[in-house]
Design a protein around this motif. Structure first.
Motif, PDB file in Angstrom:
ATOM      1  N   THR A 130     -32.840 -24.983 -10.095  1.00  0.00           N
ATOM      2  CA  THR A 130     -32.126 -26.126 -10.696  1.00  0.00           C
ATOM      3  C   THR A 130     -31.130 -25.675 -11.768  1.00  0.00           C
ATOM      4  OG1 THR A 130     -34.015 -26.368 -12.191  1.00  0.00           O
ATOM      5  CG2 THR A 130     -33.934 -27.856 -10.331  1.00  0.00           C
ATOM      6  N   THR A 170     -29.232 -27.545 -14.975  1.00  0.00           N
ATOM      7  CA  THR A 170     -29.454 -28.797 -15.698  1.00  0.00           C
ATOM      8  C   THR A 170     -28.642 -28.852 -16.990  1.00  0.00           C
ATOM      9  OG1 THR A 170     -31.753 -28.598 -14.946  1.00  0.00           O
ATOM     10  CG2 THR A 170     -31.298 -30.292 -16.592  1.00  0.00           C
ATOM     11  N   LEU A 203     -34.571 -33.595 -14.334  1.00  0.00           N
ATOM     12  CA  LEU A 203     -35.369 -32.386 -14.087  1.00  0.00           C
ATOM     13  C   LEU A 203     -36.869 -32.700 -14.049  1.00  0.00           C
ATOM     14  CD1 LEU A 203     -35.429 -29.300 -13.754  1.00  0.00           C
ATOM     15  CD2 LEU A 203     -35.488 -29.105 -16.238  1.00  0.00           C
ATOM     16  N   ASN A 257     -34.670 -22.359 -13.556  1.00  0.00           N
ATOM     17  CA  ASN A 257     -33.774 -23.421 -14.034  1.00  0.00           C
ATOM     18  C   ASN A 257     -32.797 -22.823 -15.043  1.00  0.00           C
ATOM     19  OD1 ASN A 257     -32.843 -26.184 -14.654  1.00  0.00           O
ATOM     20  ND2 ASN A 257     -33.791 -25.795 -16.639  1.00  0.00           N
TER      21      ASN A 257
END
Lengths: 334, 402
Positions: free
Chosen positions: B173, B175, B185, B202
């Motif tokens: 991810t 973010t 998230l 992430n």
């Protein structure tokens, strides 16, 4: 020319503006914002026009004032006068810290340092969202009710702002006319000479920062109460930029010019934004014109016009003596 | 600005302001005009959205004028994308124009602030802004929201994609580090946990970030099956553009969970969008009577295809005007009462305004970018892969209307 550069005349003009704004504007918010930004711009002017310090950090102090109002009024219900006092103190303290570090460098490095501080404080506000509300800001900031006087109505709040504006404006005028103010001008004109004469230049600059930070924070607190929110945008670099642009448009080295710059910017933005979505382009053009042809801003233009009118109307040999007076009045920069 | 100069203000303003609530509080006559304020960024970085939103409002007002036989108009209020300016414009519109109905607010920060102002002055504000707080912890009786919050956006994109790609077990991810990004998230993580997906990494980035190559390099190093992009607007476009130029599209599936819709496809072009999954609040290809009518009207009236900004503003304005006519008043509490609990045929099919938190319950879409050769027309960038409604309960969203 002596008359229009007289501080009492400047205060008269400021008071006249305060009285006239409600007569010419339908929007109480716009009128209040002009006075609030007038304060912030005057504080910036103290640094730029009187001390020769181009600071990109004014948004920090404005944002701090805004957050002080937001936090203290919404979470602790502190009385407004005390909140305003605390915002002034905190603004001054942070300005001392920023100033103390920034003035160690000069010229472009000084500017870069204030810019870096501006980003630093923005990210602090952005990161500590529990305290500042992050991107959403602090909502529901109330307008004051003091000793039975209700200032929650827009126009009554305008008069609340107006009284504070005139009081602070008078104090700042007094400051610029004092020995302290004259010394700041001496530092601006020739820092090495001022230092050689024995002035503690660094202390004077920090003091100028402190006053500027205090007044700008006060403006930020008033603004948060006006719009009912302490937004993240208050502490953004963009706020510093706007304050600086207003200062340059109005003209530096003169406190009424600050009100003129703030008023002109806000009124133009208000009118132009409804006419043309790309109005910021016009602002860019205006800045180019000011930078190229009107380096003393709108106030400089007024001075020139008055000078011409006086010279034309008198048509006597005395008119020739106006120029030296004029040069003296604006620090020999004409 | 300079209309009423002469005498007044100092003393008369106080009197006028005392009089105003009395005037505005009465029911309007059948011939009286209804004005809806459209507070959107018309200048500044989000000006393009504001321009389309303005058109959407105009179209809804024109249709309402014809339908109800009375003058309905809109007044654009340029928020410049700043909460302070937005609130000032709304305050002025309340005081100087007597407007109590507002449809707009593209940015969350300005929408939250305007919603509070509407509540203070007995107006109504309806928005398409994204922040969960609007109908969550900062909900209020005067603020309504048409767009699906972060929970539904992830539930209707990540979950169907997980089901469609059973072998894609590793997700990465990217973010934006603030409340909105964390909201997306956290919902995604819950789904990963439930479905046995490995969240291999992430990358957080700031709201002002423009360069994403470092984050994409980290993503490549983690060797995910799916790259989930959780930022929005120009940041998601920049991330996707750079991801495609790094060759990530050939190595993994890419999902942009919160896309802006047609505007974003036009900016990116079909070469970048092909094969990429997008989450969207609205798509002009939605096969519902309400949307088909809108697409037809917009093409006839403006010679363009409606995007999210235009469609959103259209439906917001329409909802407000319909409610005001039915209530026979523009007073906030009366219009809000008409809106609350209403079920209607909207752009996405049947939509309901949930009474407990003023949240519109509507579909969210998972789109897949088409190849250029498969596009039926210049706007046919994507096909709808799935759609559905997912919402937290008002209690779980944190709304306490009071």
């Amino acid at each position: 020319m002596k008359t229009i550069n007289n501080p009492i005349f400047h205060f008269f003009l400021a008071a006249l503006t305060v009285v006239c704004l409600p007569l010419f504007l339908r929007s109480g918010v716009l009128a209040s914002e002009i006075l609030i930004f007038g304060l912030a711009v005057a504080a910036c002017n103290l640094l730029l026009g009187f001390t020769g310090l181009l600071s990109f950090g004014q948004g920090i102090f404005f944002g701090v004032g805004s957050y002080v109002a937001g936090i203290l009024l919404t979470r602790y219900q502190i009385p407004v006068p005390l909140m305003l006092l605390l915002s002034v103190v905190l603004g001054a303290l942070i300005a001392v810290a920023v100033g103390w570090l920034s003035i160690r460098r000069q010229g472009v490095y000084f500017v870069m340092l204030t810019l870096a501080f501006s980003q630093f404080f923005f990210f602090l506000a952005y990161s500590f969202s529990g305290l500042t509300g992050g991107d959403n800001g602090i909502l529901d900031v109330p307008r004051p009710v003091i000793a039975g006087f209700d200032f929650t109505n827009l126009w009554s709040y305008y008069w609340f702002v107006a009284v504070i504006f005139l009081a602070v404006f008078a104090l700042m005028l007094r400051t610029t006319q004092s020995t302290f103010g004259r010394t700041l001008s001496a530092i601006r004109e020739n820092e090495a000479r001022a230092s050689a004469v024995g002035f503690p230049v660094r202390a004077f600059k920090i003091a100028a920062f402190a006053i500027s930070g205090a007044v700008t924070a006060l403006a930020g607190a008033l603004h948060a109460m006006l719009i009912g929110v302490a937004p993240l945008s208050s502490i953004e670099y963009h706020t510093s930029e706007i304050i600086l642009i207003m200062t340059i448009i109005g003209g530096s080295g003169n406190l009424f010019a600050s009100l003129l710059g703030a008023g002109t910017y806000m009124l133009l933005a208000d009118v132009l934004s409804t006419i043309w979505p790309r109005w910021l382009l016009l602002l860019g053009v205006a800045l180019i014109v000011v930078a190229l042809f009107m380096q003393r801003g709108l106030w400089g233009l007024i001075e020139t016009l008055v000078s011409h009118i006086t010279a034309t109307s008198k048509r006597t040999p005395n008119a020739a003596t106006e120029r030296p007076l004029h040069r003296q009045a604006d620090g020999g920069k004409a | 600005m300079i209309n009423r100069r002469r005498l007044l203000q100092s003393g008369a303003i106080a009197g006028a302001s005392l009089l105003l609530p009395g005037l505005a509080g009465r029911a309007f006559s059948a011939s009286e005009a209804i004005t809806v304020g459209i507070p959107v960024p018309i200048s500044g970085p989000f000006a393009a959205n504001g321009k389309f939103a303005s058109l959407g409002g105009i179209l809804a007002a024109e249709e309402a004028s014809r339908e109800f036989g009375r003058q309905v108009k809109t007044l654009d209020l340029d928020t410049e994308g700043k909460p302070a300016t937005a609130v000032r414009k709304v305050q002025d519109a309340f005081d100087n124009n007597g407007i109590k109905l507002y449809a707009g607010g593209i940015l969350s920060s300005e929408s939250l602030a305007m919603g509070k102002e509407a509540l203070r002055r007995n107006g109504v504000f309806i928005t398409t802004a994204g922040a969960d707080e609007i109908t969550g912890t900062d909900c209020n009786a005067a603020t309504f929201r048409w767009s699906v919050p972060t929970y539904g956006a992830i539930e209707q994109t990540v979950r169907p994609l997980v089901d469609m790609l059973p072998d894609a077990k590793r997700w990465y991810t990217i973010t934006p580090q603030y409340v909105f990004g964390d909201g997306l998230l956290n919902v995604a993580k819950d789904i990963f946990k439930e479905k046995g997906i490995e969240h291999v990494g992430n990358s957080y980035h700031s709201l002002t970030e423009k360069e994403f190559s470092g984050y994409l390099t980290n993503a490549i190093a983690a060797r995910p099956d799916v790259l989930l992009i959780l930022n929005f607007g120009s940041q998601s476009s920049d991330t996707l553009r750079q991801a495609v130029s790094f060759g990530l599209k050939n190595r993994m599936t890419i999902l942009v969970a919160w896309a802006s819709g047609l505007e974003q496809f036009e900016a990116l072009g079909p070469d970048i969008c092909e094969g990429v999954y997008f989450g969207a609040q609205y798509w002009h290809g939605v096969d519902t009577p309400g949307n088909q009518a809108l697409v037809k009207s917009v093409r006839e009236r403006f010679d363009l295809t409606p995007n999210y900004s235009l469609a959103g503003s259209y439906i917001l304005t329409k909802l407000l005007v319909d409610a005001a006519v039915k209530a026979g008043s523009i007073d906030g509490d009366k219009v809000a009462a008409e809106l609350r609990g209403k079920t209607y045929e909207g752009l996405t099919g049947e939509e309901t305004i949930r009474a407990q938190d003023n949240q519109v319950i509507k579909d969210y879409y998972l789109l897949k970018g088409k190849a250029k050769k498969d596009m039926a027309d210049k706007d046919d960038f994507a096909e709808i892969v799935s759609q559905g409604k997912s919402f937290l309960s008002p209690e779980d969203a944190g709304c306490k209307m009071g």
